[in-house]
Design a protein around this motif. Structure first.
Motif, short mmCIF file in Angstrom:
data_model
loop_
_atom_site.label_atom_id
_atom_site.label_comp_id
_atom_site.label_asym_id
_atom_site.label_seq_id
_atom_site.Cartn_x
_atom_site.Cartn_y
_atom_site.Cartn_z
N LYS A 161 3.12 5.92 -2.83
CA LYS A 161 4.30 6.70 -3.17
C LYS A 161 4.51 6.72 -4.69
O LYS A 161 4.81 7.77 -5.27
CB LYS A 161 5.53 6.10 -2.49
CG LYS A 161 6.81 6.84 -2.77
CD LYS A 161 7.99 6.17 -2.08
CE LYS A 161 9.28 6.84 -2.48
NZ LYS A 161 10.45 6.13 -1.96
N SER A 162 4.30 5.59 -5.32
CA SER A 162 4.47 5.50 -6.77
C SER A 162 3.47 6.39 -7.50
O SER A 162 3.82 7.09 -8.46
CB SER A 162 4.31 4.05 -7.22
OG SER A 162 4.43 3.94 -8.61
N PHE A 163 2.24 6.39 -7.04
CA PHE A 163 1.21 7.23 -7.65
C PHE A 163 1.55 8.72 -7.49
O PHE A 163 1.44 9.49 -8.44
CB PHE A 163 -0.16 6.93 -7.03
CG PHE A 163 -1.27 7.75 -7.62
CD1 PHE A 163 -1.78 7.46 -8.86
CD2 PHE A 163 -1.79 8.84 -6.91
CE1 PHE A 163 -2.81 8.22 -9.41
CE2 PHE A 163 -2.80 9.61 -7.45
CZ PHE A 163 -3.31 9.30 -8.70
N GLU A 164 1.97 9.09 -6.28
CA GLU A 164 2.32 10.49 -6.03
C GLU A 164 3.51 10.93 -6.88
O GLU A 164 3.51 12.03 -7.44
CB GLU A 164 2.62 10.69 -4.55
CG GLU A 164 1.41 10.59 -3.66
CD GLU A 164 1.74 10.57 -2.18
OE1 GLU A 164 2.95 10.49 -1.83
OE2 GLU A 164 0.79 10.61 -1.37
N THR B 23 0.83 -1.21 0.00
CA THR B 23 0.00 0.00 0.00
C THR B 23 0.86 1.26 0.00
O THR B 23 0.60 2.20 -0.76
CB THR B 23 -0.94 0.00 1.22
OG1 THR B 23 -1.75 -1.17 1.18
CG2 THR B 23 -1.82 1.23 1.24
N GLU B 24 1.88 1.27 0.85
CA GLU B 24 2.77 2.44 0.91
C GLU B 24 3.50 2.64 -0.42
O GLU B 24 3.63 3.78 -0.89
CB GLU B 24 3.78 2.27 2.05
CG GLU B 24 3.16 2.41 3.42
CD GLU B 24 4.14 2.13 4.55
OE1 GLU B 24 5.34 1.88 4.26
OE2 GLU B 24 3.72 2.17 5.71
N TYR B 25 3.97 1.56 -1.02
CA TYR B 25 4.68 1.67 -2.29
C TYR B 25 3.74 2.19 -3.39
O TYR B 25 4.12 3.06 -4.18
CB TYR B 25 5.29 0.34 -2.71
CG TYR B 25 5.89 0.39 -4.09
CD1 TYR B 25 7.08 1.06 -4.32
CD2 TYR B 25 5.27 -0.22 -5.17
CE1 TYR B 25 7.64 1.12 -5.59
CE2 TYR B 25 5.81 -0.16 -6.44
CZ TYR B 25 7.00 0.51 -6.64
OH TYR B 25 7.54 0.58 -7.90
N GLU C 294 11.89 -2.05 -4.21
CA GLU C 294 10.65 -2.56 -3.62
C GLU C 294 10.52 -4.06 -3.86
O GLU C 294 10.08 -4.80 -2.97
CB GLU C 294 9.44 -1.82 -4.20
CG GLU C 294 8.15 -2.17 -3.53
CD GLU C 294 8.08 -1.75 -2.06
OE1 GLU C 294 7.28 -2.34 -1.32
OE2 GLU C 294 8.82 -0.84 -1.66
N ALA C 295 10.88 -4.52 -5.03
CA ALA C 295 10.82 -5.96 -5.32
C ALA C 295 11.75 -6.75 -4.40
O ALA C 295 11.38 -7.83 -3.91
CB ALA C 295 11.17 -6.22 -6.78
#
Length: 109
Positions: A43-46, A38-40, A82-83
């Motif tokens: 952050k990725s969307f932002e 969820t956090e990733y 992240e992976a």
């Protein structure tokens, strides 16, 4: 014979207890994985939205391509990091889920 029944009953209780401990560990690890994902995603969307806004407000095609290239590089590096983190979380989940059964398996040998 009664002793064998008591031993089997005790072994069965150990297995059930191991299952419950394993389930609790899996639940905790799954929750950590969900929080991380969820956090990733957030952050990725932002980051993507900010890059899109920069590209749209850039004055030239050259500047837009530079911004897009920087964004792509950062997005790739972030994805690889992240992976790696997610693979470690999944490995920890497997270890924690198996840990309660180690003593049962050792006794069965």
């Amino acid at each position: 014979m009664l002793q064998s029944f008591d031993e089997a009953n005790k072994f069965g209780k150990e297995i059930v207890d191991s299952h419950l401990k394993s389930f609790a560990a899996m639940s905790k690890s799954a929750q950590a994985i969900a929080v991380e994902a969820t956090e990733y995603t957030k952050k990725s969307f932002e980051t993507g939205t900010a890059a899109f806004e920069k590209v749209m407000s850039s004055g030239s095609l050259e500047k837009a391509l530079e911004i897009q290239t920087d964004f792509a590089k950062q997005a790739y590096e972030g994805f690889v990091a992240e992976a790696t983190k997610m693979s470690e979380l999944y490995a920890d989940l497997a270890k924690e889920a198996y840990k309660p059964f180690e003593s049962v398996v050792a006794k069965a040998k």
